[in-house]
Design a protein around this motif. Structure first.
Motif, PDB file in Angstrom:
ATOM      1  N   GLN A   1     -27.484 -29.053   4.511  1.00 28.84           N
ATOM      2  CA  GLN A   1     -26.994 -27.465   5.189  1.00 28.84           C
ATOM      3  C   GLN A   1     -28.289 -26.505   4.473  1.00 28.84           C
ATOM      4  N   VAL A   2     -29.001 -25.606   4.931  1.00 31.27           N
ATOM      5  CA  VAL A   2     -29.255 -24.392   4.408  1.00 31.27           C
ATOM      6  C   VAL A   2     -28.726 -23.473   3.717  1.00 31.27           C
ATOM      7  N   VAL A   3     -28.737 -22.748   3.104  1.00 29.98           N
ATOM      8  CA  VAL A   3     -28.299 -22.629   1.819  1.00 29.98           C
ATOM      9  C   VAL A   3     -28.208 -21.068   1.264  1.00 29.98           C
ATOM     10  N   TYR A   4     -29.848 -21.100   1.280  1.00 40.02           N
ATOM     11  CA  TYR A   4     -30.609 -19.854   1.004  1.00 40.02           C
ATOM     12  C   TYR A   4     -31.983 -20.189   0.924  1.00 40.02           C
ATOM     13  N   SER A   5     -32.963 -19.434   1.771  1.00 42.06           N
ATOM     14  CA  SER A   5     -34.580 -19.192   2.163  1.00 42.06           C
ATOM     15  C   SER A   5     -34.895 -17.924   1.802  1.00 42.06           C
ATOM     16  N   MET A   6     -36.102 -17.757   0.982  1.00 44.34           N
ATOM     17  CA  MET A   6     -36.824 -16.778   0.915  1.00 44.34           C
ATOM     18  C   MET A   6     -38.221 -16.599   1.650  1.00 44.34           C
ATOM     19  N   THR A   7     -39.040 -15.880   1.662  1.00 44.93           N
ATOM     20  CA  THR A   7     -40.346 -15.371   1.115  1.00 44.93           C
ATOM     21  C   THR A   7     -40.895 -15.097   0.410  1.00 44.93           C
ATOM     22  N   THR A   8     -42.153 -15.338  -0.953  1.00 43.63           N
ATOM     23  CA  THR A   8     -42.507 -14.737  -1.453  1.00 43.63           C
ATOM     24  C   THR A   8     -42.908 -13.198  -1.164  1.00 43.63           C
ATOM     25  N   ALA A   9     -43.126 -13.377   0.067  1.00 42.82           N
ATOM     26  CA  ALA A   9     -43.408 -11.792   0.575  1.00 42.82           C
ATOM     27  C   ALA A   9     -42.400 -10.741  -0.211  1.00 42.82           C
ATOM     28  N   ASP A  10     -40.909 -11.036  -0.653  1.00 40.93           N
ATOM     29  CA  ASP A  10     -39.722  -9.528  -0.690  1.00 40.93           C
ATOM     30  C   ASP A  10     -40.708  -9.909  -2.973  1.00 40.93           C
ATOM     31  N   VAL A  11     -40.604 -10.724  -2.915  1.00 40.51           N
ATOM     32  CA  VAL A  11     -41.471 -10.430  -4.688  1.00 40.51           C
ATOM     33  C   VAL A  11     -42.676 -10.268  -5.291  1.00 40.51           C
ATOM     34  N   VAL A  12     -43.438 -10.064  -3.811  1.00 41.29           N
ATOM     35  CA  VAL A  12     -44.819  -9.264  -3.863  1.00 41.29           C
ATOM     36  C   VAL A  12     -44.449  -8.066  -3.850  1.00 41.29           C
ATOM     37  N   ASN A  13     -43.862  -7.216  -2.799  1.00 38.95           N
ATOM     38  CA  ASN A  13     -43.293  -6.219  -2.799  1.00 38.95           C
ATOM     39  C   ASN A  13     -42.794  -5.357  -4.148  1.00 38.95           C
ATOM     40  N   TYR A  14     -41.821  -6.465  -4.399  1.00 34.65           N
ATOM     41  CA  TYR A  14     -41.072  -6.010  -5.227  1.00 34.65           C
ATOM     42  C   TYR A  14     -41.810  -5.347  -6.714  1.00 34.65           C
TER      43      TYR A  14
ATOM     44  N   THR B   1     -30.313 -15.245  16.530  1.00 33.71           N
ATOM     45  CA  THR B   1     -29.400 -16.323  16.471  1.00 33.71           C
ATOM     46  C   THR B   1     -29.894 -16.856  15.415  1.00 33.71           C
ATOM     47  N   VAL B   2     -30.932 -17.570  16.195  1.00 34.06           N
ATOM     48  CA  VAL B   2     -32.000 -19.193  15.536  1.00 34.06           C
ATOM     49  C   VAL B   2     -32.218 -18.312  14.704  1.00 34.06           C
ATOM     50  N   SER B   3     -32.630 -17.063  13.670  1.00 33.00           N
ATOM     51  CA  SER B   3     -32.893 -17.080  12.967  1.00 33.00           C
ATOM     52  C   SER B   3     -31.934 -16.819  11.319  1.00 33.00           C
ATOM     53  N   ARG B   4     -31.282 -16.468  11.638  1.00 33.31           N
ATOM     54  CA  ARG B   4     -29.757 -16.748  10.822  1.00 33.31           C
ATOM     55  C   ARG B   4     -29.109 -18.114  10.287  1.00 33.31           C
ATOM     56  N   PRO B   5     -30.016 -19.065   9.730  1.00 32.40           N
ATOM     57  CA  PRO B   5     -29.178 -20.658   9.527  1.00 32.40           C
ATOM     58  C   PRO B   5     -28.057 -20.359   8.783  1.00 32.40           C
ATOM     59  N   VAL B   6     -27.030 -21.264   8.639  1.00 35.64           N
ATOM     60  CA  VAL B   6     -26.155 -20.997   8.230  1.00 35.64           C
ATOM     61  C   VAL B   6     -26.130 -21.150   6.519  1.00 35.64           C
ATOM     62  N   MET B   7     -25.856 -20.431   5.960  1.00 36.05           N
ATOM     63  CA  MET B   7     -25.485 -19.454   4.361  1.00 36.05           C
ATOM     64  C   MET B   7     -24.636 -19.951   3.715  1.00 36.05           C
ATOM     65  N   ALA B   8     -24.342 -20.438   2.604  1.00 34.97           N
ATOM     66  CA  ALA B   8     -23.006 -21.077   2.313  1.00 34.97           C
ATOM     67  C   ALA B   8     -23.061 -20.056   1.033  1.00 34.97           C
ATOM     68  N   ALA B   9     -23.885 -19.766   0.623  1.00 35.35           N
ATOM     69  CA  ALA B   9     -23.887 -19.453  -1.021  1.00 35.35           C
ATOM     70  C   ALA B   9     -24.697 -17.948  -0.804  1.00 35.35           C
ATOM     71  N   SER B  10     -24.566 -16.905  -1.928  1.00 39.55           N
ATOM     72  CA  SER B  10     -25.170 -16.183  -2.195  1.00 39.55           C
ATOM     73  C   SER B  10     -26.078 -16.380  -3.897  1.00 39.55           C
ATOM     74  N   PHE B  11     -26.949 -15.622  -3.639  1.00 35.61           N
ATOM     75  CA  PHE B  11     -28.022 -16.102  -4.388  1.00 35.61           C
ATOM     76  C   PHE B  11     -28.900 -15.419  -5.262  1.00 35.61           C
ATOM     77  N   ALA B  12     -28.853 -14.680  -6.483  1.00 36.78           N
ATOM     78  CA  ALA B  12     -29.817 -13.624  -7.056  1.00 36.78           C
ATOM     79  C   ALA B  12     -31.128 -14.291  -7.597  1.00 36.78           C
TER      80      ALA B  12
END
Length: 267
Positions: free
Chosen positions: A145-158, A20-31
Motif C-alpha cells: 500500500q502506498v504510504v507516501y508519494s512525492m514528485t521532486t518538483a516540490d524540491v526544485v520549487n523549494y 478521487t483517483v489521484s489520492r492513494p490511501v496514505m497511512a503515514a505522515s512524512f517529513a
C-alpha cells in the motif's frame, strides 16, 4: 439551460473522479528535508541502525533482475530493474565510483521505474539527488500500500526560493566542478513519522533521468534534520502529479538527455 446543467454536472463529475483517483490511501505522515548545499551523505549520527549503499561494487549498465543490497553479513534488501552508471557530471557522490539511475534512454529497455524491496521495514530513507529535475517521483509503500508519494518538483520549487539557491546548482565535486550547472544537486531526507515502509519506487517520466547515490535507510532517527521541505500528510496526487510532470518531462528531454548515450543491456 438544461443542457448547461447537464454539462456542468458531467464536468463536476470528471473533476471529482480525478480528485478521487489521484489520492492513494496514505497511512503515514512524512517529513521531507534537504541538507545544506554540497552535502552528499546522511547525518548518520542522527540515525538508528543505518545502512548506506554506494553502488560502487555493482556492475555498470542495465539489469532487469537487479542486485542484492548486503551490508557485510546483513541483507538490507534488493533492487529490481536497475541502471548503474560510472561517475560523471550527472552523478557519483564525491565525483568517483558509481551511481544509481532510472533512465529509459540510457537503459535501452524502457526503464521508467526501479524498485527497492527492503528486508526489514524502515522509517528513514535518504539519498544524494544529483542532476535533479521535476520529472522524478519517489513512492514509499508498506505491505503493498502506498504510504507516501512525492514528485521532486516540490524540491526544485523549494530550492528556487532559497537565498543561496545558486549554491545547489551544478556538480559540487572537484572532478566535475560546476558541470551541469542548470540542475540542482542536494541530499534529501525522508522521515516516516510514526510509521514504516518496506518498499521504495523510483520513477522517471520523459527520459530525463533520475540520478542518485548514497541510498541510506534506517529503522529509526533521533530528530528531523535539514531544511524542511514539507511535513504535511500527503494530499498531493500521485497520479495527477505523474500526469503533470509528464508534460514537464517531455519538454525537459528535448533540452537535457540528448547528450546521454544508451548503454548495453546486461541482463
Amino acid at each position: 439551460m438544461k443542457n448547461l446543467l447537464i454539462k456542468s454536472a458531467i464536468a463536476s463529475g470528471v473533476v471529482l473522479s480525478l480528485a478521487t483517483v489521484s489520492r492513494p490511501v496514505m497511512a503515514a505522515s512524512f517529513a521531507v528535508s534537504i541538507e545544506n548545499a554540497g552535502v552528499q551523505n546522511a547525518q548518520l549520527s542522527n540515525l538508528v541502525n543505518a545502512h548506506v549503499d554506494t553502488f560502487d561494487s555493482e556492475t555498470q549498465g542495465y539489469s532487469a533482475t537487479g542486485f542484492q543490497w548486503n551490508d557485510g553479513t546483513k541483507n538490507i534488501g534488493s533492487y529490481q530493474n536497475t541502471l548503474v552508471m560510472n561517475a560523471e557530471q550527472y552523478g557519483g557522490a564525491g565525483g568517483t565510483g558509481k551511481y544509481f539511475d532510472v533512465d529509459t534512454n540510457r537503459s535501452g529497455n524502457g526503464q521508467k521505474v526501479s524498485t527497492l524491496n527492503l528486508a526489514t521495514p524502515q522509517s528513514y530513507f535518504g539519498f544524494w539527488w544529483s542532476a535533479g529535475d521535476s520529472s522524478n517521483v519517489l513512492t514509499f509503500l508498506s505491505q503493498g500500500q502506498v504510504v507516501y508519494s512525492m514528485t521532486t518538483a516540490d524540491v526544485v520549487n523549494y530550492i528556487a526560493k532559497l537565498p543561496n539557491k545558486t549554491s545547489y546548482y551544478g556538480n559540487p565535486n572537484s572532478t566535475f566542478k560546476n558541470q551541469d550547472s542548470g540542475e540542482p544537486f542536494a541530499f534529501i531526507n525522508f522521515y516516516d513519522v510514526g510509521g514504516t515502509f518496506d518498499q521504495v519506487q523510483f520513477t522517471n517520466i520523459g527520459g530525463t533521468g533520475f540520478e542518485s547515490d548514497n541510498h541510506t535507510v534506517a529503522t529509526g532517527y533521533n530528530s528531523i534534520n535539514g531544511n524542511i521541505v514539507t511535513t504535511a500528510v500527503p494530499e498531493s496526487s500521485s497520479l495527477l502529479g505523474v500526469f503533470a510532470i509528464g508534460f514537464v518531462g517531455a519538454a525537459s528531454v528535448m533540452t537535457r538527455r540528448v547528450k546521454k548515450k544508451s548503454v548495453l543491456q546486461l541482463s
